[in-house]
Design an enzyme around this catalytic site. Structure first.
Site, short mmCIF file in Angstrom:
data_model
loop_
_atom_site.label_atom_id
_atom_site.label_comp_id
_atom_site.label_asym_id
_atom_site.label_seq_id
_atom_site.Cartn_x
_atom_site.Cartn_y
_atom_site.Cartn_z
N GLU A 69 0.86 -1.18 0.00
CA GLU A 69 0.00 0.00 0.00
C GLU A 69 0.90 1.24 0.00
O GLU A 69 1.84 1.31 0.81
CB GLU A 69 -0.88 0.02 1.24
CG GLU A 69 -1.90 -1.09 1.31
CD GLU A 69 -2.61 -1.09 2.64
OE1 GLU A 69 -3.74 -0.57 2.71
OE2 GLU A 69 -2.04 -1.61 3.61
N ARG A 300 5.65 -13.50 9.39
CA ARG A 300 6.26 -12.19 9.18
C ARG A 300 7.54 -12.08 9.98
O ARG A 300 7.81 -12.87 10.89
CB ARG A 300 5.29 -11.08 9.58
CG ARG A 300 5.01 -11.00 11.06
CD ARG A 300 3.81 -10.11 11.35
NE ARG A 300 4.06 -8.72 11.04
CZ ARG A 300 4.50 -7.84 11.94
NH1 ARG A 300 4.73 -8.21 13.19
NH2 ARG A 300 4.67 -6.59 11.61
N LYS A 310 3.69 0.11 11.03
CA LYS A 310 3.72 1.33 10.22
C LYS A 310 3.18 2.52 11.01
O LYS A 310 3.69 3.64 10.91
CB LYS A 310 2.92 1.11 8.94
CG LYS A 310 3.14 2.18 7.88
CD LYS A 310 2.36 1.85 6.62
CE LYS A 310 2.86 0.61 5.94
NZ LYS A 310 2.15 0.33 4.67
#
Length: 629
Positions: A69, A300, A310
Site C-alpha cells: 500500500e 512475518r 507502520k
C-alpha cells in the site's frame, strides 16, 4: 559504493538457481508437477493487466506479486517479502508483478509510490513491464460488485459503523443480520449506483457481501467491500467517491493478473476463506477464469530492538524522535540504505532467516552479521582516529613528512595500495596510552615500544598535561631503521600495534556513531515477545476494526505494558569530529569503508559534499581488537 543495477528483465534463465527448499517451494513444486497451470489461458479474462501479463506459450510459468500500500515507506519486513516474491519468480523462470494496492485515497501519496519503486530497484529486483495499480481496476471492481448485487450476494447496508460493530458479534458469539440484509437486489443496485454518483455523505452507507453472519470466521460475517469516501485519489483524482476495501480488491487484482501464488504474511491466514470465496463466486458466475490464485501465508519478520508497525514508525517521524523516514536508525529500507547497509546484505539476511509457518523472533545481530560478512569482502580499508590525542615524535624533524603505504584491501592485492603521510605530530586513539598500564596492556606507556601501523616503531617517553591534570599529548621517539616494509623492520619485536594519522595532513570529518534505536529487545514490553500467542489478540483486534477507517488490519503486535517510546535509546546517535587519512576526502556519497579497528562506515548520501564527506557508522566490528590487546 556500487549498487547492483536491475537487469531490466523480470525472469531468470530456464534453469532454476539451487536454493534451500521451504514449504512454499514445496507447494509450487507440487503444483507444477501436477500440471495445475498447464491448461491455463494466460491471456486472462477480462482484466487490463492480464492482457499484458505474459507468455501464453509458457503454461508452466508461475506468477507472484509484491503488493504494498503506498501509505508509508517500506521496512525490513517488506524486504523479506520482496526477496521472497521476486526470488520465487526468478528461481522458477516466472514473473513477479509490482502492484500498488492503492484503495485508500486519504492515506496514499505519490511520494510513497516513488520511494517503494526505488527501494525495490535498489534491492536488486525489477518488474519489467509488470507494474500495476489496483486503482487501474476500479471499473472492473465496480462491475463485479454489481454482479454480486444482481445475484443476491451483496447488499447496501444503512447501519452506522458503531451499529455494524455491535451486529458483528464476537469470537464466541455469532453476529446478527442487518435489517438491510434482505433488501431487494434492484434496490441495492440503485443505491450502490447513487453511492457512486455522490448522492450520499461519507459513512452513511456501505456495500457488504452476503455470506454468513454466524460464521466462526469473523471475516465472513458479511464483510464490507465498498465505502463512501469523498476524497481525491493520487491517481484517479475525483473520478470516484466510492472505494473498494482491501480484502475485496486484493484477491480480484490477483485473479485479473493471473497470479498463481499469492504469498502474504501469517496475519492474513484467517482472511484466506474470504479471498477464496470472492474469486470462486466470480469464477462460478463466469467472470474469472480458472485455475484461480491461491493464497499462501508465511510468518512475518519479528526483529529484536526493532518495531515494524507502520503506525508507530509514522509516530516516530511525526513526533521528531527521528529525523525522517531515512534516519539511519529507522528500520526502513531507506534508513538502512543511508546507514550503510547494502542490497546484498539484506538479500543475504532474507535468505539466512528463511521462510516458515511458525512465528519467531530473529535477533538483530543476525542482520548485523550479514552486513559485516558482505562488507568484509568488499569494503576498502582506511584509518580513522575517533577519540584523538596528540602523539609527538620528539626526534622526528618538524619540517619533514614521508609517505607510508597500506593495502587497499588485505585480501585483494589486485586493488593495490593506498598512501598517506607520516609527520612529527600524529593523532592516535586516547585509549592507546596509559600512564599506569593495567595488566596485559601492550600499547603506549612510559618505557614501552609499539609499532605505528604501516610506519615506525616508537618508544614512549611520557606525556604532557594541562593544569587540571588532563593528558594533552603523548611523547615518544622513533627508530629510523624500523619502518614497515624495510629490511630493518623485522629486527624490532613489539607486542603493540596502534593506528594513527598525521595531524598536519589528516581530514577532519563529522562522524555519526549510530547504535540501536531502542535500548531493549522488545520495545513497550516488560515480558518480552511471545509471537506464537499473538494470533488470538490479532483476531480480537480485527473483529473490532472500523471498516470506514481501516482498509487493512493493523499488523498484529505485542500488547504493550507501557509506551514503546519509553524504550528509545538516548545514546542511539553520537556525533563527533574524527581525524581520517587524507585520501578519504575523495569519498563519494554511499562509498563504504572499513575504518580499521572501529567498524564499517559509509559516506552519508544526503549530507556529504565534494571534499567534505560525512560518515555514518553502519556496524561495529566483531570484538576481535579487544582480544588482541
Amino acid at each position: 559504493m556500487n549498487n547492483p543495477k536491475p537487469s531490466g528483465k523480470n525472469s531468470a534463465p530456464a534453469e532454476r538457481t539451487p536454493v534451500a527448499s521451504n514449504f512454499i517451494r514445496n507447494i509450487i513444486d507440487d503444483d507444477l508437477a501436477g500440471g495445475k497451470y498447464a491448461a491455463r489461458t494466460w491471456g486472462g479474462k477480462p482484466g487490463p493487466a492480464a492482457m499484458h501479463a505474459g507468455a501464453p506459450s509458457d503454461p508452466a510459468r508461475i506468477r507472484t506479486r509484491f503488493p504494498p500500500e503506498p501509505n508509508g515507506y517500506l521496512h525490513i519486513g517488506h524486504a523479506k517479502s520482496i526477496c521472497l516474491n521476486f526470488g520465487l519468480a526468478r528461481d522458477y523462470g516466472g514473473v513477479c508483478h509490482m502492484r500498488f494496492d492503492d484503495t485508500n485515497p486519504t492515506k496514499e501519496e505519490q511520494e510513497y509510490v516513488d520511494s517503494i519503486l526505488d527501494a525495490v530497484h535498489w534491492l536488486g529486483f525489477d518488474w519489467g513491464p509488470h507494474l500495476y495499480y489496483a486503482s487501474d481496476y476500479f471499473e472492473h471492481l465496480y462491475r463485479f460488485a454489481q454482479v454480486f448485487i444482481e445475484h443476491g450476494l451483496a447488499y447496501v447496508d444503512d447501519l452506522s459503523a458503531e451499529e455494524m460493530r455491535a451486529y458483528r458479534g464476537t469470537l464466541t458469539q455469532p453476529g446478527r443480520e442487518s435489517p438491510s440484509r434482505n433488501r431487494p437486489p434492484a434496490e441495492s443496485l440503485d443505491l450502490f449506483r447513487r453511492m457512486r454518483a455522490g448522492e450520499f455523505p461519507d459513512g452513511s452507507r456501505v456495500l457488504r457481501l452476503k455470506i454468513d453472519m454466524a460464521s466462526p470466521n469473523i471475516n465472513l460475517r458479511d464483510p464490507v467491500i465498498y465505502r463512501i469516501r469523498h476524497a481525491s485519489h493520487h491517481r484517479t483524482g475525483d473520478a470516484w467517491c466510492v472505494y473498494p476495501m482491501y480484502d475485496y480488491t486484493h484477491c480480484i487484482s490477483d485473479a485479473l493478473e493471473n497470479i498463481t501464488h499469492s504469498v502474504c504474511t501469517l496475519e492474513f491466514e484467517d482472511h484466506r476463506p474470504l479471498y477464496d470465496w470472492v474469486i470462486e463466486k466470480l469464477a462460478d458466475l463466469g467472470e474469472l477464469a480458472r485455475p484461480l490464485p491461491q493464497q499462501i501465508e508465511f510468518a512475518r519478520l519479528n526483529l529484536t530492538y526493532t518495531i515494524m508497525s507502520k503506525r508507530k514508525l509514522i509516530q516516530l517521524v511525526e513526533e521528531n524522535h527521528v529525523s525522517g523516514w531515512d534516519d539511519p536508525r529507522m528500520p526502513t529500507i531507506v534508513g538502512y540504505r543511508r546507514r550503510g547497509y547494502t542490497p546484498e546484505s539484506l538479500r543475504l539476511f532474507a535468505e539466512r532467516i528463511g521462510v516458515s509457518k511458525a512465528d519467531s523472533v530473529i535477533d538483530v545481530s543476525v542482520l548485523e552479521d550479514c552486513l559485516r560478512e558482505n562488507l568484509n569482502d568488499r569494503a576498502p580499508r582506511a584509518i580513522a582516529v575517533l577519540d584523538p590525542v596528540k602523539l609527538i615524535i620528539d626526534n622526528y624533524p618538524a619540517d619533514r613528512s614521508e609517505p607510508c603505504e597500506a593495502p587497499v584491501h588485505p585480501h585483494k592485492p589486485e586493488l593495490g595500495k593506498r598512501s598517506f603521510p607520516l609527520s612529527r605530530e600524529l593523532w592516535i586513539e586516547r585509549e592507546d596510552f596509559m600512564e599506569v598500564p593495567s595488566k596485559g596492556y601492550f600499547r603506549l606507556f612510559p618505557g614501552n615500544s609499539v609499532r605505528l601501523r604501516y610506519g615506525y616503531v616508537v618508544k614512549c617517553g611520557g606525556c604532557d598535561k594541562d593544569a587540571a591534570g588532563n593528558i594533552t599529548a603523548v611523547r615518544c621517539e622513533y627508530f629510523p631503521d624500523s619502518k614497515s616494509g624495510t629490511p630493518g623492520a623485522d629486527t624490532y619485536k613489539v607486542k603493540g600495534n596502534i593506528h594513527w594519522v598525521s595531524a598536519e595532513h589528516a581530514l577532519a570529518a563529522e562522524i555519526r556513531l549510530y547504535d540501536r534505536l531502542f535500548k531493549v529487545p522488545f520495545p513497550g514490553s516488560r515480558k518480552g515477545r511471545d509471537a506464537v500467542k499473538q494470533s488470538l489478540a490479532a483476531a480480537e483486534h480485527r473483529a473490532d476494526v472500523d471498516a470506514e477507517d481501516v482498509d487493512r488490519a493493523e499488523e498484529p503486535e505485542i500488547r504493550e505494558d507501557y509506551d514503546f517510546r519509553d524504550d528509545l535509546n538516548p545514546d542511539s546517535t553520537r556525533i563527533i569530529t574524527a581525524y581520517l587519512e587524507p585520501g578519504l576526502s575523495a569519498a563519494k556519497p554511499d562509498d563504504c569503508f572499513q575504518f580499521e579497528r572501529h567498524g564499517y562506515f559509509v559516506a552519508d548520501r544526503v549530507d556529504s559534499a565534494p571534499g567534505r564527506p560525512v560518515f555514518n557508522r553502519a556496524v561495529t566490528l566483531r570484538d576481535s581488537w579487544g582480544k588482541q590487546g
